[in-house]
Design a protein around this motif. Structure first.
Motif, PDB file in Angstrom:
ATOM      1  N   PRO A  33       0.814  -1.008   0.124  1.00 54.35           N
ATOM      2  CA  PRO A  33      -0.076  -0.164  -0.040  1.00 54.35           C
ATOM      3  C   PRO A  33       0.748   1.309   0.071  1.00 54.35           C
ATOM      4  CG  PRO A  33      -0.852  -1.946   1.582  1.00 54.35           C
ATOM      5  CD  PRO A  33       0.195  -2.288   1.001  1.00 54.35           C
ATOM      6  N   SER A  34       1.993   1.335   0.495  1.00 52.38           N
ATOM      7  CA  SER A  34       2.802   2.381   0.563  1.00 52.38           C
ATOM      8  C   SER A  34       3.265   2.912  -0.812  1.00 52.38           C
ATOM      9  CB  SER A  34       4.039   2.053   1.271  1.00 52.38           C
ATOM     10  OG  SER A  34       4.972   1.096   0.612  1.00 52.38           O
ATOM     11  N   ARG A  35       3.308   2.004  -2.047  1.00 51.41           N
ATOM     12  CA  ARG A  35       3.424   2.396  -3.221  1.00 51.41           C
ATOM     13  C   ARG A  35       2.432   3.195  -3.578  1.00 51.41           C
ATOM     14  NH1 ARG A  35       5.829  -3.551  -5.110  1.00 51.41           N
ATOM     15  NH2 ARG A  35       7.761  -3.364  -3.993  1.00 51.41           N
ATOM     16  N   MET A  36       1.120   2.744  -3.352  1.00 50.92           N
ATOM     17  CA  MET A  36      -0.073   3.575  -3.859  1.00 50.92           C
ATOM     18  C   MET A  36       0.119   4.953  -3.182  1.00 50.92           C
ATOM     19  SD  MET A  36      -1.649   1.929  -6.082  1.00 50.92           S
ATOM     20  CE  MET A  36      -2.929   2.817  -6.272  1.00 50.92           C
ATOM     21  N   VAL A  37       0.424   5.053  -1.898  1.00 52.80           N
ATOM     22  CA  VAL A  37       0.421   6.404  -1.347  1.00 52.80           C
ATOM     23  C   VAL A  37       1.549   7.406  -1.889  1.00 52.80           C
ATOM     24  CG1 VAL A  37       1.235   7.187   0.751  1.00 52.80           C
ATOM     25  CG2 VAL A  37       0.137   5.356   1.061  1.00 52.80           C
ATOM     26  N   GLY A  38       2.646   6.541  -2.491  1.00 54.77           N
ATOM     27  CA  GLY A  38       3.661   7.470  -3.161  1.00 54.77           C
ATOM     28  C   GLY A  38       3.074   7.899  -4.504  1.00 54.77           C
ATOM     29  N   VAL A  39       2.512   7.135  -5.288  1.00 49.41           N
ATOM     30  CA  VAL A  39       1.663   7.402  -6.540  1.00 49.41           C
ATOM     31  C   VAL A  39       0.929   8.940  -6.239  1.00 49.41           C
ATOM     32  CG1 VAL A  39       0.075   6.981  -8.350  1.00 49.41           C
ATOM     33  CG2 VAL A  39       1.976   5.266  -7.653  1.00 49.41           C
ATOM     34  N   VAL A  40      -0.082   8.603  -5.125  1.00 55.69           N
ATOM     35  CA  VAL A  40      -0.998   9.666  -4.962  1.00 55.69           C
ATOM     36  C   VAL A  40      -0.281  10.860  -4.310  1.00 55.69           C
ATOM     37  CG1 VAL A  40      -2.684  10.234  -3.080  1.00 55.69           C
ATOM     38  CG2 VAL A  40      -2.868   8.135  -4.289  1.00 55.69           C
ATOM     39  N   ILE A  41       0.646  10.827  -3.780  1.00 52.72           N
ATOM     40  CA  ILE A  41       1.430  12.041  -3.250  1.00 52.72           C
ATOM     41  C   ILE A  41       2.194  12.660  -4.692  1.00 52.72           C
ATOM     42  CG2 ILE A  41       3.655  12.870  -2.300  1.00 52.72           C
ATOM     43  CD1 ILE A  41       3.086  10.691   0.127  1.00 52.72           C
TER      44      ILE A  41
END
Length: 302
Positions: A33-41
């Motif tokens: 999930p942290s990767r999706m957080v990175g994309v969102v940021i």
């Protein structure tokens, strides 16, 4: 089988490969999930840089009765020494910072990867000449040169700043890409392409470049963070004129003008751009974490 039959089949196979690739990317991103957080940021910063300044008037409103106001619903990060909303300054200043980072990354990667690929594949005289130029470039100290340039160049444009930072930053990428190219050029698929008489451009563009796509993509993202730190540092040190609103100017005015290190009044004015830089770096790090797995089919299948 006729050419008209082969062409639709080739297009179908290409479309299938693209679909499988994007399905693989989606699986990789969902795995952590942290990767999706990175994309969102990163998507959030891209949106802020493109559309954020459009949300505010060209001259931001000032409230002289609320200098260095504390954070509130009206001003989430308080106001500055002129009573201007700090959040508005962060948003409007993001375009200069992000555009500079993008221009720097593109120039760094295009020059570095292009020179490294060509030198490593051709070897011989071309390799010697290009690597000597690269070595000379690596011996030039970047910060002192930027300090000298700042005396004659005002860097009011983000593209100008990105151009200079990009021209100063491609050497390391060229050296690293050349080293990988020297190893890949002896692989069987490259030997087969040379045996078929394919052109140098085709071999570099179709055979070598895709193999190094993860490394090049990671270097492009890392170059963005390097460019952000470099330009913000220059503005913070006060060696560039404050003719463009950006996060470095905010840091300088908060520390040297507002005394943010000795008083709490200007502390939100200091923390807001620092938080923006931290979040941008975090987003890039989280996306870089997924790069190798995205471009390596064997890792995607694990």
């Amino acid at each position: 089988m006729t050419a008209t039959t082969i062409m639709p089949e080739a297009r179908t196979a290409s479309a299938t490969l693209r679909r499988n690739f994007w399905r693989g990317v989606w699986r990789v991103m969902k795995r952590k999930p942290s990767r999706m957080v990175g994309v969102v940021i990163m998507a959030g910063f891209a949106f802020m840089g493109i559309f954020g300044p459009m949300l505010y008037p060209e001259r931001l409103p000032r409230d002289t009765s609320a200098l260095y106001a504390a954070p509130s619903w009206a001003h989430p990060f308080g106001t500055d020494f002129e009573g201007t909303d700090v959040l508005a300054l962060v948003v409007t200043g993001s375009r200069y910072v992000l555009l500079t980072g993008l221009v720097t990354a593109v120039i760094t990667v295009v020059l570095g990867a292009g020179i490294g690929l060509f030198a490593g594949f051709r070897r011989g005289r071309w390799d010697s000449v290009l690597m000597r130029i690269t070595d000379m470039k690596l011996t030039i100290p970047g910060l002192p040169l930027l300090l000298v340039l700042s005396t004659i160049w005002k860097f009011t444009s983000a593209i100008e700043m990105g151009l200079v930072l990009g021209l100063l930053g491609w050497g390391g990428v060229a050296r690293a890409v050349r080293a990988q190219t020297l190893s890949l050029r002896e692989r069987g698929f490259v030997e087969a392409a040379r045996g078929l008489g394919l052109s140098t451009t085709h071999i570099i563009g179709k055979e070598l470049l895709p193999s190094m796509a993860p490394y090049i993509a990671m270097n492009m993202l890392i170059a963005v963070t390097g460019a952000v730190y470099a330009q913000v540092g220059l503005f913070f040190l006060g060696v560039l004129p404050f003719e463009a609103n950006n996060w470095g100017v905010m840091l300088n005015l908060a520390v040297f003008g507002g005394g943010a290190l000795t008083t709490t009044a200007a502390l939100p004015y200091l923390l807001a751009p620092l938080l923006a830089i931290l979040l941008l770096t975090l987003g890039i790090v989280l996306v870089v974490d997924a790069m190798d797995e995205i471009f390596n089919p064997r890792l995607r299948e694990e």
